[in-house]
Design a protein around this motif. Structure first.
Motif, PDB file in Angstrom:
ATOM      1  N   THR A 214     -24.354  30.802  -8.888  1.00 52.23           N
ATOM      2  CA  THR A 214     -25.736  30.736  -8.430  1.00 52.23           C
ATOM      3  C   THR A 214     -26.242  32.148  -8.184  1.00 52.23           C
ATOM      4  O   THR A 214     -25.548  32.959  -7.563  1.00 52.23           O
ATOM      5  N   ASP A 215     -27.442  32.445  -8.659  1.00 51.86           N
ATOM      6  CA  ASP A 215     -28.048  33.741  -8.389  1.00 51.86           C
ATOM      7  C   ASP A 215     -28.562  33.783  -6.962  1.00 51.86           C
ATOM      8  O   ASP A 215     -28.974  32.768  -6.404  1.00 51.86           O
ATOM      9  N   GLY A 216     -28.551  34.977  -6.385  1.00 52.04           N
ATOM     10  CA  GLY A 216     -29.133  35.182  -5.063  1.00 52.04           C
ATOM     11  C   GLY A 216     -28.128  34.990  -3.955  1.00 52.04           C
ATOM     12  O   GLY A 216     -26.990  34.610  -4.193  1.00 52.04           O
ATOM     13  N   PRO A 217     -28.557  35.271  -2.734  1.00 57.42           N
ATOM     14  CA  PRO A 217     -27.637  35.175  -1.593  1.00 57.42           C
ATOM     15  C   PRO A 217     -27.289  33.730  -1.278  1.00 57.42           C
ATOM     16  O   PRO A 217     -28.016  32.810  -1.643  1.00 57.42           O
ATOM     17  N   TYR A 218     -26.171  33.566  -0.578  1.00 61.21           N
ATOM     18  CA  TYR A 218     -25.704  32.230  -0.190  1.00 61.21           C
ATOM     19  C   TYR A 218     -26.658  31.582   0.799  1.00 61.21           C
ATOM     20  O   TYR A 218     -27.009  30.430   0.687  1.00 61.21           O
ATOM     21  N   ALA A 219     -27.078  32.345   1.797  1.00 62.53           N
ATOM     22  CA  ALA A 219     -27.908  31.787   2.864  1.00 62.53           C
ATOM     23  C   ALA A 219     -29.351  32.231   2.696  1.00 62.53           C
ATOM     24  O   ALA A 219     -29.631  33.356   2.324  1.00 62.53           O
ATOM     25  N   GLU A 220     -30.260  31.332   2.963  1.00 63.05           N
ATOM     26  CA  GLU A 220     -31.682  31.673   2.984  1.00 63.05           C
ATOM     27  C   GLU A 220     -32.020  32.130   4.394  1.00 63.05           C
ATOM     28  O   GLU A 220     -31.565  31.552   5.365  1.00 63.05           O
ATOM     29  N   GLY A 221     -32.791  33.156   4.505  1.00 62.08           N
ATOM     30  CA  GLY A 221     -33.158  33.637   5.831  1.00 62.08           C
ATOM     31  C   GLY A 221     -34.088  34.812   5.728  1.00 62.08           C
ATOM     32  O   GLY A 221     -34.508  35.208   4.642  1.00 62.08           O
ATOM     33  N   LYS A 222     -34.400  35.388   6.867  1.00 67.52           N
ATOM     34  CA  LYS A 222     -35.306  36.533   6.898  1.00 67.52           C
ATOM     35  C   LYS A 222     -34.548  37.837   7.050  1.00 67.52           C
ATOM     36  O   LYS A 222     -35.140  38.896   7.149  1.00 67.52           O
ATOM     37  N   GLU A 223     -33.220  37.754   7.076  1.00 66.21           N
ATOM     38  CA  GLU A 223     -32.359  38.933   7.142  1.00 66.21           C
ATOM     39  C   GLU A 223     -31.268  38.770   6.098  1.00 66.21           C
ATOM     40  O   GLU A 223     -30.975  37.670   5.655  1.00 66.21           O
ATOM     41  N   HIS A 224     -30.682  39.892   5.743  1.00 68.74           N
ATOM     42  CA  HIS A 224     -29.547  39.851   4.816  1.00 68.74           C
ATOM     43  C   HIS A 224     -28.581  40.970   5.188  1.00 68.74           C
ATOM     44  O   HIS A 224     -28.924  41.885   5.929  1.00 68.74           O
ATOM     45  N   LEU A 225     -27.385  40.866   4.674  1.00 66.97           N
ATOM     46  CA  LEU A 225     -26.388  41.904   4.884  1.00 66.97           C
ATOM     47  C   LEU A 225     -26.794  43.103   4.046  1.00 66.97           C
ATOM     48  O   LEU A 225     -26.863  43.033   2.830  1.00 66.97           O
ATOM     49  N   GLY A 226     -27.102  44.215   4.720  1.00 66.34           N
ATOM     50  CA  GLY A 226     -27.580  45.396   4.014  1.00 66.34           C
ATOM     51  C   GLY A 226     -26.519  46.454   3.821  1.00 66.34           C
ATOM     52  O   GLY A 226     -26.621  47.294   2.943  1.00 66.34           O
ATOM     53  N   GLY A 227     -25.500  46.427   4.660  1.00 67.14           N
ATOM     54  CA  GLY A 227     -24.434  47.403   4.571  1.00 67.14           C
ATOM     55  C   GLY A 227     -23.348  47.075   5.568  1.00 67.14           C
ATOM     56  O   GLY A 227     -23.468  46.133   6.349  1.00 67.14           O
ATOM     57  N   PHE A 228     -22.294  47.872   5.539  1.00 69.14           N
ATOM     58  CA  PHE A 228     -21.165  47.591   6.419  1.00 69.14           C
ATOM     59  C   PHE A 228     -20.343  48.847   6.611  1.00 69.14           C
ATOM     60  O   PHE A 228     -20.451  49.805   5.846  1.00 69.14           O
ATOM     61  N   ALA A 229     -19.520  48.809   7.622  1.00 65.76           N
ATOM     62  CA  ALA A 229     -18.507  49.842   7.849  1.00 65.76           C
ATOM     63  C   ALA A 229     -17.243  49.145   8.296  1.00 65.76           C
ATOM     64  O   ALA A 229     -17.302  48.163   9.041  1.00 65.76           O
ATOM     65  N   VAL A 230     -16.122  49.628   7.841  1.00 66.43           N
ATOM     66  CA  VAL A 230     -14.833  49.170   8.340  1.00 66.43           C
ATOM     67  C   VAL A 230     -14.279  50.320   9.170  1.00 66.43           C
ATOM     68  O   VAL A 230     -14.202  51.456   8.706  1.00 66.43           O
ATOM     69  N   ILE A 231     -13.951  50.005  10.418  1.00 64.14           N
ATOM     70  CA  ILE A 231     -13.430  51.018  11.334  1.00 64.14           C
ATOM     71  C   ILE A 231     -12.100  50.544  11.879  1.00 64.14           C
ATOM     72  O   ILE A 231     -11.746  49.363  11.743  1.00 64.14           O
TER      73      ILE A 231
END
Length: 117
Positions: A66-83
């Protein structure tokens, strides 16, 4: 030492104009430098817009695409850091610094398993 995922939730839509975004990115780079100096930084990355996402889902014995993100919403995962941090309190302290720098919500979650290479 435990590793933690710091997820950055970004609002949908266009990024802020340069006069707003540039100081934010300077602050984010300062937090990243502080993480490195403390030996807590593992890696980080930004993500392309949600419209570039592809979701793979098992249904019966078939994997559907499926194209697009899994969840519909007004926010999305934009970035991340692993610490890496000695405990959740230390990871939350880094998450607070990142939230202040990026001015967006940060989810802090311990990694359950890290694959050795």
């Amino acid at each position: 030492m435990q590793q933690y995922l710091l997820s950055i939730y970004q609002p949908d839509g266009n990024p802020p104009p340069p006069e707003i975004l540039e100081p934010i990115m300077r602050d984010v780079e300062a937090v990243k430098a502080e993480l490195r100096e403390a030996g807590a930084w593992v890696f980080s990355g930004g993500l392309h817009p949600p419209s570039t996402a592809t979701v793979l889902r098992l249904k019966d014995d078939e994997v559907l695409t499926t194209d697009g993100p899994y969840a519909e919403g007004k926010e999305h995962l934009g970035g991340f850091a692993v610490i890496q941090a000695p405990d959740l309190d230390a990871a939350l302290a880094w998450g607070r610094k990142l939230a202040r720098a990026v001015t967006l919500p940060i989810e802090v979650r311990p990694l359950d398993y890290v694959s050795p290479g």
